[in-house]
Structures are given as C-alpha cells and as structure tokens.
Design a protein around this motif. Structure first.
Motif, PDB file in Angstrom:
ATOM      1  N   ILE A  56       6.960  -8.592   1.551  1.00  0.00           N
ATOM      2  CA  ILE A  56       7.162  -7.577   0.870  1.00  0.00           C
ATOM      3  C   ILE A  56       5.534  -7.387   0.778  1.00  0.00           C
ATOM      4  N   LEU A  57       5.101  -5.638   1.114  1.00  0.00           N
ATOM      5  CA  LEU A  57       3.907  -5.265   0.779  1.00  0.00           C
ATOM      6  C   LEU A  57       3.912  -4.390  -0.602  1.00  0.00           C
ATOM      7  N   GLN A  58       2.949  -4.764  -1.225  1.00  0.00           N
ATOM      8  CA  GLN A  58       3.018  -4.005  -2.593  1.00  0.00           C
ATOM      9  C   GLN A  58       1.442  -3.514  -2.926  1.00  0.00           C
ATOM     10  N   GLU A  59       1.475  -2.499  -3.574  1.00  0.00           N
ATOM     11  CA  GLU A  59       0.236  -2.011  -4.243  1.00  0.00           C
ATOM     12  C   GLU A  59       0.418  -1.055  -5.574  1.00  0.00           C
ATOM     13  N   LYS A  60      -0.728  -1.247  -6.249  1.00  0.00           N
ATOM     14  CA  LYS A  60      -0.771  -0.285  -7.368  1.00  0.00           C
ATOM     15  C   LYS A  60      -1.949   0.752  -7.038  1.00  0.00           C
ATOM     16  N   ILE A  61      -1.146   1.983  -6.695  1.00  0.00           N
ATOM     17  CA  ILE A  61      -2.186   3.150  -6.352  1.00  0.00           C
ATOM     18  C   ILE A  61      -1.194   4.439  -6.514  1.00  0.00           C
ATOM     19  N   SER A  62      -1.944   5.553  -6.483  1.00  0.00           N
ATOM     20  CA  SER A  62      -1.099   6.814  -6.739  1.00  0.00           C
ATOM     21  C   SER A  62      -0.442   7.048  -5.248  1.00  0.00           C
ATOM     22  N   GLY A  63       0.390   7.523  -5.299  1.00  0.00           N
ATOM     23  CA  GLY A  63       1.209   8.033  -3.831  1.00  0.00           C
ATOM     24  C   GLY A  63       0.790   9.505  -3.587  1.00  0.00           C
ATOM     25  N   LYS A  64      -0.174   9.796  -4.237  1.00  0.00           N
ATOM     26  CA  LYS A  64      -0.759  11.257  -3.861  1.00  0.00           C
ATOM     27  C   LYS A  64      -1.106  11.438  -2.327  1.00  0.00           C
ATOM     28  N   ASN A  65      -2.157  10.590  -2.013  1.00  0.00           N
ATOM     29  CA  ASN A  65      -2.512  10.610  -0.890  1.00  0.00           C
ATOM     30  C   ASN A  65      -2.029   9.505   0.326  1.00  0.00           C
ATOM     31  N   ARG A  66      -1.373   9.675   1.112  1.00  0.00           N
ATOM     32  CA  ARG A  66      -0.859   8.736   1.952  1.00  0.00           C
ATOM     33  C   ARG A  66      -1.872   7.979   2.747  1.00  0.00           C
ATOM     34  N   GLU A  67      -2.927   8.503   2.940  1.00  0.00           N
ATOM     35  CA  GLU A  67      -4.139   7.862   3.815  1.00  0.00           C
ATOM     36  C   GLU A  67      -4.745   6.742   2.844  1.00  0.00           C
ATOM     37  N   ASP A  68      -4.501   6.852   1.712  1.00  0.00           N
ATOM     38  CA  ASP A  68      -5.370   5.978   0.544  1.00  0.00           C
ATOM     39  C   ASP A  68      -4.365   4.968   0.188  1.00  0.00           C
ATOM     40  N   ARG A  69      -3.196   4.628   1.052  1.00  0.00           N
ATOM     41  CA  ARG A  69      -2.197   3.698   0.571  1.00  0.00           C
ATOM     42  C   ARG A  69      -2.197   2.660   1.661  1.00  0.00           C
ATOM     43  N   PRO A  70      -3.187   1.381   1.667  1.00  0.00           N
ATOM     44  CA  PRO A  70      -3.263   0.477   2.738  1.00  0.00           C
ATOM     45  C   PRO A  70      -2.252  -0.528   2.716  1.00  0.00           C
ATOM     46  N   ALA A  71      -1.401  -0.554   1.816  1.00  0.00           N
ATOM     47  CA  ALA A  71      -0.085  -1.314   2.029  1.00  0.00           C
ATOM     48  C   ALA A  71       0.860  -1.040   2.817  1.00  0.00           C
ATOM     49  N   LEU A  72       1.044   0.543   2.583  1.00  0.00           N
ATOM     50  CA  LEU A  72       2.081   1.359   3.376  1.00  0.00           C
ATOM     51  C   LEU A  72       1.598   1.226   4.855  1.00  0.00           C
ATOM     52  N   GLU A  73       0.534   1.736   5.047  1.00  0.00           N
ATOM     53  CA  GLU A  73       0.017   1.754   6.349  1.00  0.00           C
ATOM     54  C   GLU A  73       0.108   0.421   7.058  1.00  0.00           C
ATOM     55  N   LYS A  74      -0.071  -0.873   6.323  1.00  0.00           N
ATOM     56  CA  LYS A  74       0.070  -2.284   7.029  1.00  0.00           C
ATOM     57  C   LYS A  74       1.500  -2.373   7.300  1.00  0.00           C
ATOM     58  N   ALA A  75       2.471  -1.767   6.481  1.00  0.00           N
ATOM     59  CA  ALA A  75       3.913  -2.013   6.655  1.00  0.00           C
ATOM     60  C   ALA A  75       4.355  -1.406   7.948  1.00  0.00           C
TER      61      ALA A  75
END
Length: 183
Positions: free
Chosen positions: A31-50
């Motif tokens: 499970i990859l997790q983060e506490k960050i706004s979903g506004k900018n996809r580029e700024d979501r490192p856990a999503l990119e890692k997944a």
C-alpha cells in the motif's frame, strides 16, 4: 501478480486509517500512501511510484475514485497508463470501475469513448470560433512591440549606419528584433 493499494488524503490533519484498513481487507499486499492534495498529479510521488511499479497481471486498488483522480479525464489517463502496463484497476466503493472484469472494462471503454467524443467536439467548436473571429478581423497572437512607423524608422536608422544595439535600446526591445527587420 501483486495487488497494490493507493491511499491519499488531502491535508496533514486528515487520517488514512479507514482507507488503509479497507485496502488491507481487499487483499492489498503493498500500500502506497500520501497526505497531499490531488490537484496536481505531478506532485503525487506515491501515485507515480505505484503506477511505475505495476507489471502485467498486477492490480491497483483504491477505496474511492476521488482518492485517485480529480476529473474524468485524469481518471481515464491513469487507467490507460495502468492498462498499458498490463495491469488492472479496481475501486472498492465504486464497483462499476473494475477493469478486472469484462463489465468494468466495457464501462471504462464507453467512458473513454465519450471523453474522446467530447474532446473532438471541443476542438471543432474552437476551430469554428477561431474562423469566425478571423472573418471579423480579430488579430491573433502577441501584440507587436513596435508600431509600423517605429519599424520603418528603425530600418532607416540601421541603413544610415547606427548600431543595432543602440537602436534596440532606444525602443526598449532586444537587439535581435531590430536585426530581423527587413527594409
């Protein structure tokens, strides 16, 4: 085959516990997790890692679609990236969005077709509007830095031997603009 989970909350004050619990119950081994706004996809490192970890046969699971994407276009782009990796996608609460089943793939295909159709309509409307504007004399592009009179004057000054740099300084423009003027 690996089953990945992705959990996200928008602010530091929010809690991931409910999402993590649901993802574990759904069989997620990673499970990859983060506490960050979903506004900018580029700024979501856990999503990119997944997304980059996915291989053929893997599954990415989220609790709800809003944890993954902020718009239908964003969702379709992410699901496309997942399918190009040979993996599948599943939302626990949004059961219709499950590309591990034929029914879910059909729904996503229909949504992707609608999004493409909408995009083509937008392009056609924009093109029609641009043509109407041109017919009505609307000038597109950046406003010229020099008026027609100033360009003619600069050409004459250049022909009389004044340096390009001094002419450019007098009009407060870059010297390359003056060097491109044709007399």
């Amino acid at each position: 085959m690996s089953v990945y989970g992705y959990a996200r909350v928008s602010t530091k004050d929010q809690n991931l516990d409910a999402q993590l619990e649901a993802l574990k119950a759904a069989g997620c081994s990673k499970i990859l997790q983060e506490k960050i706004s979903g506004k900018n996809r580029e700024d979501r490192p856990a999503l990119e890692k997944a997304l980059s970890a996915l291989k053929a046969g893997d599954v990415l699971i989220v609790l709800r679609l809003d944890r993954l994407a902020r718009s239908s276009r964003d969702l379709l782009n992410i699901v496309d990236q997942i399918s190009k990796a040979g993996a599948s996608f599943k939302s626990i609460k949004d059961t219709w969005c499950d590309t591990t089943t034929a029914h879910g793939r059909l729904i996503m295909t229909v949504l992707a077709g609608l999004a493409e159709f909408e995009r083509e309509l937008l392009i056609a409307r924009t093109s029609d509007g641009r043509e109407r504007a041109l017919d009505n004399g609307v000038a597109f592009g950046r406003k010229p830095k020099l008026t027609h009179h100033q360009r003619q004057e600069a050409i004459k000054r250049r022909a009389s031997g004044e340096t390009i740099v001094s002419i450019a300084k007098s009009y407060n423009v870059h010297h390359s603009m003056i060097s491109r003027l044709v007399g």
